[in-house]
Write an enzyme that holds these catalytic residues in place. Structure first.
Site, PDB file in Angstrom:
ATOM      1  N   ASP A 195      -3.241   4.578  -1.732  1.00 33.85           N
ATOM      2  CA  ASP A 195      -3.758   3.188  -1.233  1.00 33.85           C
ATOM      3  C   ASP A 195      -3.932   3.676  -0.365  1.00 33.85           C
ATOM      4  OD1 ASP A 195      -3.400   1.807  -4.341  1.00 33.85           O
ATOM      5  OD2 ASP A 195      -1.647   0.750  -3.146  1.00 33.85           O
ATOM      6  N   ALA A 247       0.810  -1.428  -0.228  1.00 31.59           N
ATOM      7  CA  ALA A 247       0.094   0.307  -0.131  1.00 31.59           C
ATOM      8  C   ALA A 247       0.956   0.977  -0.010  1.00 31.59           C
ATOM      9  CB  ALA A 247      -1.035   0.016   1.147  1.00 31.59           C
ATOM     10  N   ASP A 248       0.854   2.546  -0.798  1.00 29.02           N
ATOM     11  CA  ASP A 248       1.134   3.317  -1.165  1.00 29.02           C
ATOM     12  C   ASP A 248       0.189   4.642  -0.114  1.00 29.02           C
ATOM     13  OD1 ASP A 248      -0.426   4.192  -2.909  1.00 29.02           O
ATOM     14  OD2 ASP A 248       0.901   4.259  -4.498  1.00 29.02           O
ATOM     15  N   SER A 249       1.083   5.350  -0.807  1.00 26.88           N
ATOM     16  CA  SER A 249       0.188   6.846   0.579  1.00 26.88           C
ATOM     17  C   SER A 249      -1.298   7.272  -0.341  1.00 26.88           C
ATOM     18  CB  SER A 249       0.877   8.278   0.554  1.00 26.88           C
ATOM     19  OG  SER A 249       1.157   9.141  -0.853  1.00 26.88           O
TER      20      SER A 249
END
Length: 74
Positions: free
Chosen positions: A37, A33-35
């Site tokens: 997401d 998960a990135d920011s």
């Protein structure tokens, strides 16, 4: 139970195997998960559980268990 609902939302958003998502699952490391997401995920939880997650709290959420705990407390 809150965990099952949280797990279902995470599995849907990240196309993850429900058996692989536990309270100890790390959002960034295990689910990639990135920011962006994370923002999408939090917005989904806010709608689903009728809560508000301030931006400073978002930085503290690292695991699925952190999400469940935050929802239970608010």
């Amino acid at each position: 139970m809150i965990f099952e609902k949280v797990r279902d939302i995470i599995c849907e958003q990240f196309e993850a195997d429900p058996d692989a998502v536990t309270p100890e699952t790390l959002l960034a490391e295990d689910l990639d998960a990135d920011s962006l997401d994370m923002v999408d995920l939090v917005m989904t939880f806010e709608d689903e559980f009728q809560i508000e997650v301030p931006e400073e709290e978002l930085a503290r959420i690292k695991t699925v268990g952190d999400i469940v705990q935050y929802i239970e407390e608010h």
